[in-house]
Structure formats: C-alpha cells, structure tokens
Design a protein around this motif. Structure first.
Motif, short mmCIF file in Angstrom:
data_model
loop_
_atom_site.label_atom_id
_atom_site.label_comp_id
_atom_site.label_asym_id
_atom_site.label_seq_id
_atom_site.Cartn_x
_atom_site.Cartn_y
_atom_site.Cartn_z
N GLY A 53 1.80 -10.28 -10.71
CA GLY A 53 1.60 -8.85 -10.86
C GLY A 53 2.83 -8.07 -10.46
N THR A 54 2.80 -7.52 -9.26
CA THR A 54 3.87 -6.65 -8.77
C THR A 54 5.25 -7.30 -8.84
OG1 THR A 54 2.30 -5.63 -7.24
CG2 THR A 54 4.63 -5.29 -6.79
N ALA A 55 5.32 -8.60 -8.51
CA ALA A 55 6.62 -9.25 -8.35
C ALA A 55 7.13 -9.94 -9.62
CB ALA A 55 6.53 -10.28 -7.22
N SER A 56 6.42 -9.88 -10.71
CA SER A 56 6.77 -10.67 -11.89
C SER A 56 8.15 -10.35 -12.45
CB SER A 56 5.71 -10.50 -12.98
OG SER A 56 5.63 -9.14 -13.40
N GLY A 57 8.65 -9.13 -12.21
CA GLY A 57 9.95 -8.75 -12.74
C GLY A 57 11.10 -9.01 -11.78
N ALA A 58 10.81 -9.61 -10.62
CA ALA A 58 11.84 -9.81 -9.60
C ALA A 58 12.38 -11.23 -9.60
CB ALA A 58 11.28 -9.45 -8.23
N PHE A 59 12.34 -11.87 -10.75
CA PHE A 59 12.82 -13.25 -10.87
C PHE A 59 13.91 -13.33 -11.94
CE2 PHE A 59 8.81 -13.66 -8.79
CZ PHE A 59 8.95 -14.77 -7.96
N ASN A 60 14.76 -14.34 -11.77
CA ASN A 60 15.77 -14.63 -12.78
C ASN A 60 15.09 -15.42 -13.89
OD1 ASN A 60 17.91 -13.66 -10.98
ND2 ASN A 60 17.57 -15.56 -9.84
N ASP A 61 14.88 -14.77 -15.01
CA ASP A 61 14.15 -15.42 -16.11
C ASP A 61 14.99 -16.56 -16.68
OD1 ASP A 61 12.19 -15.95 -17.91
OD2 ASP A 61 12.50 -14.16 -19.13
N VAL A 62 14.36 -17.71 -16.82
CA VAL A 62 15.01 -18.89 -17.38
C VAL A 62 14.49 -19.08 -18.80
CG1 VAL A 62 15.43 -21.37 -17.14
CG2 VAL A 62 15.20 -19.93 -15.09
N THR A 63 15.36 -19.07 -19.77
CA THR A 63 14.93 -19.08 -21.18
C THR A 63 15.52 -20.23 -21.98
OG1 THR A 63 16.77 -17.62 -21.82
CG2 THR A 63 14.71 -16.56 -21.15
N VAL A 64 16.13 -21.19 -21.30
CA VAL A 64 16.78 -22.32 -21.98
C VAL A 64 16.24 -23.62 -21.43
CG1 VAL A 64 18.99 -23.46 -22.46
CG2 VAL A 64 18.89 -20.96 -22.28
N GLY A 65 16.04 -24.62 -22.31
CA GLY A 65 15.69 -25.97 -21.87
C GLY A 65 14.23 -26.31 -22.06
N ARG A 66 13.92 -27.60 -21.87
CA ARG A 66 12.57 -28.15 -21.95
C ARG A 66 12.39 -29.16 -20.82
NH1 ARG A 66 11.00 -27.05 -27.51
NH2 ARG A 66 9.05 -28.16 -27.16
N ASN A 67 11.13 -29.49 -20.53
CA ASN A 67 10.85 -30.44 -19.45
C ASN A 67 10.16 -31.70 -20.00
OD1 ASN A 67 8.39 -29.21 -20.03
ND2 ASN A 67 7.72 -29.14 -17.90
N CYS A 68 10.85 -32.40 -20.88
CA CYS A 68 10.26 -33.56 -21.56
C CYS A 68 10.06 -34.77 -20.64
CB CYS A 68 11.14 -33.97 -22.74
SG CYS A 68 12.81 -34.47 -22.24
N GLY A 69 10.80 -34.81 -19.52
CA GLY A 69 10.67 -35.95 -18.61
C GLY A 69 11.76 -36.97 -18.75
N ASP A 70 12.63 -36.82 -19.74
CA ASP A 70 13.77 -37.70 -19.95
C ASP A 70 15.06 -36.90 -19.73
OD1 ASP A 70 12.34 -40.05 -20.69
OD2 ASP A 70 11.94 -39.14 -22.65
N PRO A 71 16.18 -37.59 -19.48
CA PRO A 71 17.44 -36.86 -19.27
C PRO A 71 17.81 -35.95 -20.44
CG PRO A 71 17.66 -39.12 -18.54
CD PRO A 71 16.33 -39.03 -19.22
N THR A 72 17.47 -36.38 -21.66
CA THR A 72 17.74 -35.56 -22.84
C THR A 72 16.46 -35.39 -23.64
OG1 THR A 72 20.00 -36.42 -22.97
CG2 THR A 72 19.13 -35.35 -24.93
#
Length: 604
Positions: free
Chosen positions: A554-573
């Motif tokens: 809520g209140t704090a949602s805009g106080a973060f550095n938004d990360v917009t790149v990458g995926r979390n597939c579980g492998d190095p690539t």
C-alpha cells in the motif's frame, strides 16, 4: 505356524502395549480360533485416530533411513494443542487488524499473555495430554508461554508406543546429521487426539542447503569493479558486495549509533558463528559500532568456524546472516536463535518465550523447503498459526525465498515448486537480484536462481490482489505455460535485494574472506532495513512495523527500486519463457523491487 502379535490394551484410559512375542496356534477344526483371537485384539485396541492424514517419513536423495531407534534414544516433539474454530478466527482477525494501516487497531500489538488468552489451550486439555505422555515415560515438559505448544522429551521406544508408530534414524548424505522420525503413520487415542492439532517434529525431513559459495574468478567486470573504498580495505574482491556497496545501492545512510529496538536471526541444523571472525570483518570494513551478537539463544560451537573448508560448511550461513544484518543495523541489539534441527515450532516457542523486552521486533530467517516437501497442509497451517502469533505481537517475520528459482529444491519437473514458508501469506518473502552490470552500483535484474512464483496451497491474499492482477496482465504472453503454476495462488517474493552470483557477498569464514550468494544474503539485508525504519518509528513514540505486507503493498509500494529485467528460471541462463519475468511493478521474480531507504524513511 508362529506369529508375532502386538496387542494394544486400554486400561484406565491409558493405552499400553502388551507384546506376545511368539504365540503358537494349532489350526484345529478350521480358522475359528484365529478369527476369535483377531476379534478380541480389535476390541482390546480401543479407538485411535490417525494423525496428519497418515503421513510418514520416507527416504530421499538427501536422507537415507538407517536403524530403528533404540532404548537409549530420546526424542523431542512439539505437541500443537488444538484450538477452537472461534479462537482461530479471532487470531486471524486480530493479526490483520494490527497489521493493516487502514485499521484503527493498526500498531496496537498484543502482549504474549494477550495472545495466550486467544490461542491457549484449557488446563483440562493440557493436563490430559501431559498425563498421557507421562504414562509413556515422558519426563521433560515445557509449555509455551502462549499455552498452545507442549514441548516434550521422552524415550524413543516409548514414543513408538504412545503414537502407535515406528521410529527410525534418518541420516543426511552430505552433512552426516541424523534425525529420529516416524517411518510409518502415527496415531493417538481418540480422547487425546481431539486435544491435539499436530505432533510436530515426528514426521518429515528438512532439505538443508547452505549458501552458494562463489569461487574466485579472474574475469574483470566491465566497469572494473566497485570503488576501492567499498572493498573493506582491499580484503574483499572489487567484485564482491560489501556493507559499503549496499549502503550506496539502497541509500541506507549511516548505521544507527544508538537504538531502542532489536532484531534477530534464526539458525538451524548445526550452523554456528564466532566472534573473532566478526571482529576481523568489522575491522576490515571499518564498521562503527562493530558487529556484535548481544544474546545467544540455543547452542553455538564457534571452534568449528576457524577450520578451513569445515568452517565454511558449518558457519557460512550464520556468518553471512550476522555479518550483514549487524553491519547495517549498527547498534541495534542482535539476538541469534539456534536450534539443531529445522523445527519451526521450536523456533516459534524460543521467540515468544523470551521476556517481553527481549522479543525481537524483526526476525530474519534464511531457511525453507518446497511446499511439496512439507508433511501436509495441516503442518503448513500450524506453521501459519505461529507466524500469526508473531505478527500479532508486532514482529516482522522475514523469510528468504529460496535459491533454486521456480524449480525449488525438488528440481525441474512438469510443474514449478513454490517455497514454504516463503509462499505463506503471513510472512514477508525476500527474493534475489544481481546488478545489471557486474561491479557497477546501479540498475538491478532478477537473479535467475532467486525463488519466486505462486503458492499451490494458499490463495491470493487481499493485500496483493491488485498487484497480482496487474502482473498477470502486464507480463501477458511472457509468462511461463499455465500448466506449470497456479494463477490463483499467493504470489512471492514480496521484495528483494542483492543476492545473486554476479557480485557475491564478501564474508569472512574459515579464517579467510570469501564470496557467497543467495537469498540468504538478501533476507538479512532487508531485515536490517526494516529494523532501521523501526528505529525512526520508536524515536517518535510509535510502534514497530510488525507484519509488513499490507504497508508494503500500500503506502510503501512506490519506495522501491523497480526491477524490470530478468527471469527466475532456476538455471544460470534462462531460455524462452521458463521462469517468471520481472516487469514494471510487482512481479513473481523480484516482488516490489529492492529497498530505497531514503524513500521508505520519508513514509515513517
């Protein structure tokens, strides 16, 4: 023929086992004698209730079953006493009321005694359970301050009888650690079963994973590495994250020189720390005040930490937690809470049994398993009860989201493997990031192995309903195939911080400085950030933040550095649409993003 028959006989409301070791029956005139005997055994057995839907412990690639427990062995269990539906509803309502900034009860956290008044069992039930266990030679009892968990130690062979099961040793293939666990389903007499919600630490095995140790590399980052001033006087590689790097990346400012609050880290499964290493780390990184553990709960074997190789295995996890939460938290008193096995019930009891002034306001926990690795949904619900009690008491409970991406500890398969407790709606989960450009403080990307996704057990909570809906729309066709995940489940992580292998954290362990990675690093960093925010609130006469998520989304949602790149597939690539993508706003790879303390502190 010879038969071994175990006959259970109910006498004075207490079940006792009478074993007829070798009984010879002569089959004369058909099967009448055998049938009559079977009927009498069934009648003598009395009514028993199978607990936790018949779960039991099975060997795995990490644990192999050895011998059955012996007379000299003792086992410690955490008996979760049954709560009434009304009590559960009241706890749930209270938890959300004190955690929601839009509620008039926000910040009006409960004392442990007030929580006990909600969840505590009746003296009748407590005494009935204790009497039953005492009849099976249990001698050590410890009732939680909240009166809903009874810790008991008893001879293992007597526990087999009391719970109608068989208990074996299970040995971990990597660490050599052994645990006593039921290898068949367990049960209780009906009169006792109705008073017990769950027998904790009798079934199920943890999946211990240490931090990711990153070997040194000759590869030079594109920008030549972090500034010399952030290398802890050259003790750390210019590719390693240090307290100085984090301070700049997240606008953390100076660490507190005085404090009104406190915080804690949890360590499980034989993980230790040593003060000489903390002193060397503090001196190298010129930390004022130096990192110090104010209070130790549970055991610690610091001698192991100075041994090369062994020290890294036994101490890297704890040293990472303590060095970084302490470095960023400054003078805030730090408690280390240790228990040898991965018992969330023991940990919860350790926390809430502390004197009021010692109960941590922020709790960092860098451990977890897959939801599918838990013994049952009933087990996870009981864990949630512990998290709710802590939140009601004003504790910010923060868990790492895991280091295997969407694959989880179970590995790749037809479906992704969400983490628990990270996917619990009653805690804050912290994922991992890397810098987009190695060795350069700036924009971040999702760490490919940072835990994140959607629960297969718990629905989307109200606090993140809008964020999840927006994500599903924004990510659209870049989402992984729907057959692999649950679009109606609780999404995690909630936030993230640096934790990837691109620029590992510099720690000292085993006598030397080394690089490690994982959400085990991100978790204490975010916990320290929250503890610093608490100091601002406390200085103004306010309450600690407590359960964070309604405020974060809520209140704090805009106080973060938004990360917009990458995926979390579980492998190095990552390839194609495997894993969850980071996008504008909340996402299932990095949550709301990484903290900007300057922006967050402006909201306090």
């Amino acid at each position: 023929k010879e038969y071994e028959i175990a006959v259970t006989h109910q006498y004075n409301s207490t079940l006792k086992r009478m074993t007829i070791s070798r009984a010879r029956f002569e089959m004369v005139g058909g099967t009448c004698l055998v049938m009559a005997l079977c009927a009498s055994v069934a009648a003598a057995a009395g009514s028993r209730v199978t607990m936790e839907h018949g779960v039991f412990t099975v060997p795995s690639t990490s644990w192999h079953q050895t011998n059955r427990c012996e007379s000299a062995d003792s086992i410690t269990l955490h008996i979760n006493l049954q709560m009434t539906p009304a009590a559960r509803e009241l706890l749930e309502a209270t938890f959300w009321a004190v955690s929601n900034p839009d509620n008039q009860q926000y910040g009006k956290h409960l004392t442990v005694a007030e929580i006990a008044a909600i969840v505590g069992s009746t003296p009748e039930s407590i005494n009935a359970v204790k009497k039953f266990l005492a009849s099976h030679n249990a001698t050590e009892f410890k009732l939680a301050a909240t009166r809903d968990i009874l810790r008991v130690t008893m001879p293992c062979v007597d526990a087999e009888v009391a719970f109608g099961t068989e208990i074996h040793r299970f040995k971990h293939t990597r660490t050599g650690e052994t645990l006593l666990r039921a290898s068949v389903a367990h049960s209780l007499p009906a009169e006792i079963a109705r008073r017990v919600a769950l027998v904790g630490d009798l079934s199920g095995l943890p999946d211990p994973r240490g931090v990711v140790v990153v070997p040194p590399t000759d590869e030079a980052p594109a920008a030549g590495g972090f500034p010399q001033e952030d290398t802890c006087q050259g003790k750390c590689s210019a590719q390693y994250v240090t307290p100085g790097v984090l301070t700049k990346a997240y606008n953390l400012g100076d660490s507190p020189k005085t404090a009104k609050g406190n915080f804690a880290v949890a360590e499980f499964q034989g993980v230790f720390w040593d003060q000489p290493a903390l002193t060397k780390f503090s001196d190298a990184c010129q930390l004022t005040p130096p990192v110090n553990v104010s209070r130790q709960i549970g055991g610690n074997k610091p001698i192991k930490c100075e041994i090369p190789i062994i020290g890294t295995e036994a101490c890297a996890e704890a040293m990472l937690d303590i060095e970084y939460i302490g470095a960023l938290g400054g003078a805030i008193p730090l408690t280390d809470i240790e228990n040898a096995a991965y018992s969330l019930f023991k940990w919860a009891q350790q926390v809430l049994d502390l004197p009021a002034e010692q109960i941590p306001m922020v709790m960092s926990v860098s451990y977890g398993n897959d939801e599918s690795q838990q013994t049952s949904k009933a087990y996870m619900l009981q864990c949630n009860t512990q998290f709710q009690k802590m939140g009601a008491a004003g504790i910010s409970v923060i868990f790492a989201s895991g280091d295997q991406g969407v694959q989880g500890r179970s590995g790749p398969g037809k479906r992704y493997n969400p983490d628990f407790p990270a996917a619990s709606p009653y805690i804050t989960a912290v994922g991992g990031t890397d810098f987009v450009t190695k060795g350069t403080i700036g924009p971040e990307k999702a760490w490919t192995q940072g835990g994140g996704g959607f629960s297969d057990t718990f629905p989307i909570p109200a606090f993140q309903a809008a964020a999840v809906a927006s994500y599903l729309t924004t990510a659209g066709s870049s989402l992984p195939p729907q057959t692999k995940w649950n679009a109606t489940g609780r999404g995690y992580p909630d936030v993230s911080a640096l934790g990837g292998e691109g620029n590992p954290y510099c720690i000292i362990v085993g006598g030397s400085f080394t690089g490690v990675a994982g959400t085990s690093a991100a978790c204490p960093v975010f916990a320290a950030t929250v503890a610093k925010l608490n100091e601002l609130r406390l200085a103004k006469g306010g309450a600690p933040l407590g359960f964070l998520n309604p405020w974060l989304y809520g209140t704090a949602s805009g106080a973060f550095n938004d990360v917009t790149v990458g995926r979390n597939c579980g492998d190095p690539t990552c390839k194609g649409d495997d894993g969850f993508p980071a996008v504008t706003g909340w996402d299932a790879a990095t949550g709301l993003g990484t903290p900007d303390f300057a922006k967050l502190s402006a909201l306090i």
